[in-house]
Design a protein around this motif. Structure first.
Motif, PDB file in Angstrom:
ATOM      1  N   VAL A 111       0.850  -1.185   0.000  1.00 51.13           N
ATOM      2  CA  VAL A 111       0.000   0.000   0.000  1.00 51.13           C
ATOM      3  C   VAL A 111       0.886   1.235   0.000  1.00 51.13           C
ATOM      4  N   LYS A 112       0.497   2.222  -0.805  1.00 54.97           N
ATOM      5  CA  LYS A 112       1.130   3.528  -0.777  1.00 54.97           C
ATOM      6  C   LYS A 112       0.093   4.550  -0.342  1.00 54.97           C
ATOM      7  N   PHE A 113       0.446   5.303   0.717  1.00 53.29           N
ATOM      8  CA  PHE A 113      -0.497   6.236   1.314  1.00 53.29           C
ATOM      9  C   PHE A 113      -0.215   7.661   0.855  1.00 53.29           C
ATOM     10  N   VAL A 114      -1.311   8.407   0.681  1.00 57.45           N
ATOM     11  CA  VAL A 114      -1.258   9.866   0.559  1.00 57.45           C
ATOM     12  C   VAL A 114      -2.064  10.403   1.730  1.00 57.45           C
ATOM     13  N   SER A 115      -1.466  11.262   2.532  1.00 52.92           N
ATOM     14  CA  SER A 115      -2.088  11.710   3.773  1.00 52.92           C
ATOM     15  C   SER A 115      -2.572  13.153   3.660  1.00 52.92           C
ATOM     16  N   VAL A 116      -3.756  13.391   4.195  1.00 60.49           N
ATOM     17  CA  VAL A 116      -4.290  14.746   4.367  1.00 60.49           C
ATOM     18  C   VAL A 116      -4.677  14.883   5.834  1.00 60.49           C
ATOM     19  N   GLY A 117      -4.018  15.792   6.534  1.00 54.76           N
ATOM     20  CA  GLY A 117      -4.254  15.936   7.975  1.00 54.76           C
ATOM     21  C   GLY A 117      -3.010  15.576   8.765  1.00 54.76           C
ATOM     22  N   ARG A 118      -2.651  16.442   9.709  1.00 56.68           N
ATOM     23  CA  ARG A 118      -1.411  16.249  10.462  1.00 56.68           C
ATOM     24  C   ARG A 118      -1.432  14.976  11.302  1.00 56.68           C
ATOM     25  N   LYS A 119      -2.583  14.617  11.860  1.00 53.52           N
ATOM     26  CA  LYS A 119      -2.661  13.422  12.700  1.00 53.52           C
ATOM     27  C   LYS A 119      -2.359  12.156  11.895  1.00 53.52           C
ATOM     28  N   ALA A 125       4.052   8.145   9.741  1.00 55.10           N
ATOM     29  CA  ALA A 125       5.496   8.259   9.974  1.00 55.10           C
ATOM     30  C   ALA A 125       5.909   7.441  11.190  1.00 55.10           C
ATOM     31  N   ARG A 126       5.081   7.468  12.240  1.00 55.13           N
ATOM     32  CA  ARG A 126       5.399   6.728  13.469  1.00 55.13           C
ATOM     33  C   ARG A 126       5.376   5.221  13.234  1.00 55.13           C
ATOM     34  N   MET A 127       4.428   4.776  12.427  1.00 59.07           N
ATOM     35  CA  MET A 127       4.300   3.341  12.142  1.00 59.07           C
ATOM     36  C   MET A 127       5.170   2.898  10.959  1.00 59.07           C
ATOM     37  N   LYS A 128       5.879   3.862  10.350  1.00 63.54           N
ATOM     38  CA  LYS A 128       6.790   3.586   9.231  1.00 63.54           C
ATOM     39  C   LYS A 128       6.069   2.911   8.070  1.00 63.54           C
ATOM     40  N   ARG A 129       4.866   3.443   7.746  1.00 62.21           N
ATOM     41  CA  ARG A 129       4.143   2.986   6.567  1.00 62.21           C
ATOM     42  C   ARG A 129       4.615   3.771   5.340  1.00 62.21           C
ATOM     43  N   ASN A 130       4.361   3.227   4.184  1.00 64.90           N
ATOM     44  CA  ASN A 130       4.849   3.811   2.930  1.00 64.90           C
ATOM     45  C   ASN A 130       3.978   5.009   2.538  1.00 64.90           C
ATOM     46  N   MET A 131       4.414   6.208   2.928  1.00 60.82           N
ATOM     47  CA  MET A 131       3.685   7.434   2.610  1.00 60.82           C
ATOM     48  C   MET A 131       4.446   8.177   1.521  1.00 60.82           C
ATOM     49  N   ILE A 132       3.794   8.406   0.378  1.00 61.51           N
ATOM     50  CA  ILE A 132       4.475   9.030  -0.755  1.00 61.51           C
ATOM     51  C   ILE A 132       4.238  10.533  -0.824  1.00 61.51           C
ATOM     52  N   ALA A 133       3.244  11.050  -0.093  1.00 64.77           N
ATOM     53  CA  ALA A 133       2.985  12.498  -0.105  1.00 64.77           C
ATOM     54  C   ALA A 133       2.002  12.841   1.003  1.00 64.77           C
ATOM     55  N   ASP A 134       2.029  14.099   1.428  1.00 62.66           N
ATOM     56  CA  ASP A 134       1.003  14.613   2.338  1.00 62.66           C
ATOM     57  C   ASP A 134       0.632  16.020   1.895  1.00 62.66           C
ATOM     58  N   PHE A 135      -0.639  16.367   2.051  1.00 66.38           N
ATOM     59  CA  PHE A 135      -1.169  17.636   1.587  1.00 66.38           C
ATOM     60  C   PHE A 135      -1.933  18.329   2.715  1.00 66.38           C
ATOM     61  N   PRO A 136      -1.856  19.661   2.794  1.00 64.51           N
ATOM     62  CA  PRO A 136      -2.694  20.405   3.744  1.00 64.51           C
ATOM     63  C   PRO A 136      -4.017  20.803   3.082  1.00 64.51           C
ATOM     64  N   VAL A 137      -5.085  20.748   3.851  1.00 72.43           N
ATOM     65  CA  VAL A 137      -6.401  21.194   3.381  1.00 72.43           C
ATOM     66  C   VAL A 137      -7.031  22.021   4.492  1.00 72.43           C
ATOM     67  N   SER A 138      -7.540  23.192   4.146  1.00 69.29           N
ATOM     68  CA  SER A 138      -8.115  24.095   5.142  1.00 69.29           C
ATOM     69  C   SER A 138      -9.496  23.621   5.573  1.00 69.29           C
ATOM     70  N   ASP A 139     -10.051  24.312   6.588  1.00 70.91           N
ATOM     71  CA  ASP A 139     -11.394  23.979   7.063  1.00 70.91           C
ATOM     72  C   ASP A 139     -12.453  24.221   5.995  1.00 70.91           C
ATOM     73  N   GLY A 140     -12.164  25.160   5.097  1.00 74.30           N
ATOM     74  CA  GLY A 140     -13.136  25.462   4.045  1.00 74.30           C
ATOM     75  C   GLY A 140     -13.240  24.377   2.989  1.00 74.30           C
ATOM     76  N   VAL A 141     -12.237  23.519   2.860  1.00 73.68           N
ATOM     77  CA  VAL A 141     -12.192  22.422   1.890  1.00 73.68           C
ATOM     78  C   VAL A 141     -12.580  22.935   0.493  1.00 73.68           C
ATOM     79  N   THR A 142     -11.767  23.800  -0.072  1.00 74.40           N
ATOM     80  CA  THR A 142     -12.055  24.321  -1.408  1.00 74.40           C
ATOM     81  C   THR A 142     -11.787  23.256  -2.461  1.00 74.40           C
ATOM     82  N   PHE A 143     -12.467  23.403  -3.585  1.00 76.38           N
ATOM     83  CA  PHE A 143     -12.302  22.432  -4.674  1.00 76.38           C
ATOM     84  C   PHE A 143     -10.882  22.478  -5.222  1.00 76.38           C
ATOM     85  N   ALA A 144     -10.251  23.654  -5.220  1.00 80.34           N
ATOM     86  CA  ALA A 144      -8.879  23.779  -5.722  1.00 80.34           C
ATOM     87  C   ALA A 144      -7.910  22.961  -4.871  1.00 80.34           C
ATOM     88  N   GLU A 145      -8.125  22.942  -3.549  1.00 77.39           N
ATOM     89  CA  GLU A 145      -7.247  22.173  -2.658  1.00 77.39           C
ATOM     90  C   GLU A 145      -7.392  20.677  -2.907  1.00 77.39           C
TER      91      GLU A 145
END
Length: 296
Positions: A111-119, A125-145
């Motif tokens: 499995v390759k993970f893409v993460s949204v959200g700091r938690k 990262a703590r469990m050393k899973r295969n994470m290929i990218a992480d993205f920030p998304v605001s509370d407004g959750v805009t379509f562009a994000e």
């Protein structure tokens, strides 16, 4: 027994805590309603997209290869988009998502993970899973994000780095219940599945359009343009559901904390009154004893 001064200080501290949790409850409630309204506002777009794909479907033989999103492939590496929160204080919401990862996505599964959200990023990262990218998304959750996240995963899918696109998030069932689930997005089984998924999201009754359409330059070119919009729409809807779940869980957690603070405040007030009454009684006894001693 603690002194009245210590009890008074603790009462003041609990009152401050109750005031903070009450404010956080109101903020979370407002954000939850806004997320629900945003999800409802997107229904006309989903209805139109569903109608266009439904009208295109009869032009294709689904046994043939018509688009990479519909082509069946051997699943060697799964691609999972994990949507969690940036902050805590939302009850067991994130913990349930992490439990689903350990139960449904063991380390033996590629499995390759893409993460949204700091938690979620911290957990992977703590469990050393295969994470290929992480993205920030605001509370407004805009379509562009959300589109940036989708475009990244679609690129990896088309390049063959991942063979599926799945979304792991907390579905919003009601204010008190948020259920963690894994939703498959790609590959599609057929166009009928895409139409059915959009109908479920729109929540409206399907109205068959019997008009005859002419597609320029051809139906294949129109389908190639529509399917990326479909993927963006579906995943954006999952983002909105995850945000509504986050605010709902935080509202419930803060309400519980506020109620517990109120109960603790009642107990401390009772204890303070008892301590003060005890002190007054002791002072009266001392005065009476002194007066009796002088008289004798």
């Amino acid at each position: 027994m603690p002194s009245t001064r210590d009890i008074r200080r603790r009462i003041k501290s609990v009152k401050n805590t109750r005031q903070i949790t009450r404010a956080m409850e109101l903020v979370a409630s407002s954000k939850m309603k806004k997320a629900q309204q945003t999800a409802i506002a997107g229904r006309p777009y989903a209805n139109l997209l569903e109608s266009m794909i439904a009208n295109l479907a009869p032009h294709f033989d689904e046994s043939e290869s018509i688009h990479p999103f519909i082509d069946k492939r051997e699943i060697k590496t799964r691609g999972v988009l994990l949507i969690t929160t940036d902050k805590g204080l939302c009850g067991p919401l994130n913990t349930n998502l992490f439990k689903l990862i350990s139960d449904s996505l063991p380390r033996t599964t590629p499995v390759k993970f893409v993460s949204v959200g700091r938690k979620g990023t911290q957990y992977l990262a703590r469990m050393k899973r295969n994470m290929i990218a992480d993205f920030p998304v605001s509370d407004g959750v805009t379509f562009a994000e959300t589109r940036n996240v989708v475009q990244f995963m679609v690129k990896k899918y088309l390049e063959g780095e991942i063979d599926t696109i799945e979304v792991l998030y907390a579905t919003f069932k009601n204010t008190l219940v948020q259920v963690p689930r894994i939703r498959p997005v790609l590959p599609l089984e057929n166009l009928a599945q895409a139409v059915e998924d959009l109908r479920k999201q729109s929540g409206a009754e399907h109205k068959c359009d019997t008009r005859e359409f002419i597609y320029e330059p051809n139906p294949k070119a129109v389908l190639d343009a529509l399917l990326p919009f479909y993927v963006n729409r579906v995943i954006h809807q999952y983002f909105l559901g995850a945000k509504a779940s986050e605010h709902s869980a935080r509202m419930v957690a803060m309400k519980t904390a506020k109620d517990n603070a109120s109960k603790l405040l009642d107990n401390l007030t009772l204890k303070f009154n008892k301590a003060r009454q005890t002190a007054i009684t002791n002072e009266i006894i001392e005065i009476a004893a002194a007066s009796f001693a002088q008289q004798s």
